[in-house]
Design a protein around this motif. Structure first.
Motif, PDB file in Angstrom:
ATOM      1  N   SER A  69      90.131 -29.844  78.405  1.00 39.83           N
ATOM      2  CA  SER A  69      88.770 -30.333  78.641  1.00 39.83           C
ATOM      3  C   SER A  69      88.342 -31.352  77.587  1.00 39.83           C
ATOM      4  CB  SER A  69      87.785 -29.160  78.623  1.00 39.83           C
ATOM      5  OG  SER A  69      88.155 -28.184  79.544  1.00 39.83           O
ATOM      6  N   VAL A 121      87.580 -30.725  74.544  1.00 40.42           N
ATOM      7  CA  VAL A 121      86.558 -30.148  73.671  1.00 40.42           C
ATOM      8  C   VAL A 121      87.138 -29.960  72.278  1.00 40.42           C
ATOM      9  CG1 VAL A 121      85.107 -28.095  73.295  1.00 40.42           C
ATOM     10  CG2 VAL A 121      85.343 -29.058  75.583  1.00 40.42           C
ATOM     11  N   LEU A 128      78.070 -25.334  71.609  1.00 39.54           N
ATOM     12  CA  LEU A 128      79.072 -26.326  72.004  1.00 39.54           C
ATOM     13  C   LEU A 128      78.460 -27.567  72.636  1.00 39.54           C
ATOM     14  CD1 LEU A 128      81.911 -24.092  73.497  1.00 39.54           C
ATOM     15  CD2 LEU A 128      81.694 -25.011  71.185  1.00 39.54           C
ATOM     16  N   ASN A 152      80.034 -30.564  76.489  1.00 33.39           N
ATOM     17  CA  ASN A 152      81.319 -29.868  76.343  1.00 33.39           C
ATOM     18  C   ASN A 152      81.474 -28.757  77.373  1.00 33.39           C
ATOM     19  OD1 ASN A 152      82.449 -31.386  74.259  1.00 33.39           O
ATOM     20  ND2 ASN A 152      81.399 -30.199  72.702  1.00 33.39           N
ATOM     21  N   ARG A 189      82.431 -30.369  80.516  1.00 29.06           N
ATOM     22  CA  ARG A 189      83.849 -30.764  80.567  1.00 29.06           C
ATOM     23  C   ARG A 189      84.740 -29.568  80.885  1.00 29.06           C
ATOM     24  NH1 ARG A 189      82.053 -34.626  77.025  1.00 29.06           N
ATOM     25  NH2 ARG A 189      82.450 -33.805  74.971  1.00 29.06           N
TER      26      ARG A 189
END
Length: 127
Positions: free
Chosen positions: A34, A36, A75, A79, A82
């Motif tokens: 992702s 992140v 987060l 994020n 995602r």
């Protein structure tokens, strides 16, 4: 239905069934895919957001619970979005999945030494 149309449901099912020792790799892979970050960078980010005590508790036998709202606040919505897009699930489901699985994943990764908690660095170096 295409083969990966229900990947999010499959991933959630896998997380609930996987052996605890594999959870850090599974969650880490979802976070990295992702974009992140890896599990270590997410832990550092959580600690910098004022959650060091909560994150440290995850390495202990009585981990502090972590809510979906706390995950999103820590987060960031982008994020979480995602992760949700990568897994093919709604953002709320992604936040809930991370809230349920991050404490265990971080606890296992910390005990195995693959994730280092910033609060524990000083403790390890102390005489």
């Amino acid at each position: 239905m295409r083969p990966f149309d229900d990947f999010g449901g499959t991933f959630r099912d896998l997380v609930s069934r996987v052996d605890e020792s594999a959870l850090p790799r599974l969650i880490g892979a979802a976070l990295q895919t992702s974009q992140v970050g890896d599990l270590q960078s997410v832990v550092v980010g959580l600690e910098k957001k004022g959650l060091a005590e909560t994150v440290s508790s995850w390495a202990e036998k009585a981990p502090t619970p972590f809510s979906a709202k706390e995950v999103e606040a820590a987060l960031g919505a982008a994020n979480i979005g995602r992760v949700a897009m990568t897994l093919g699930i709604p953002a709320q489901s992604a936040a809930e999945l991370l809230a349920e699985s991050l404490p265990t994943a971080v606890g296992v990764a910390t005990r195995s030494g693959s994730v280092v908690l910033q609060g524990s660095v000083g403790k390890k170096n102390a005489p």
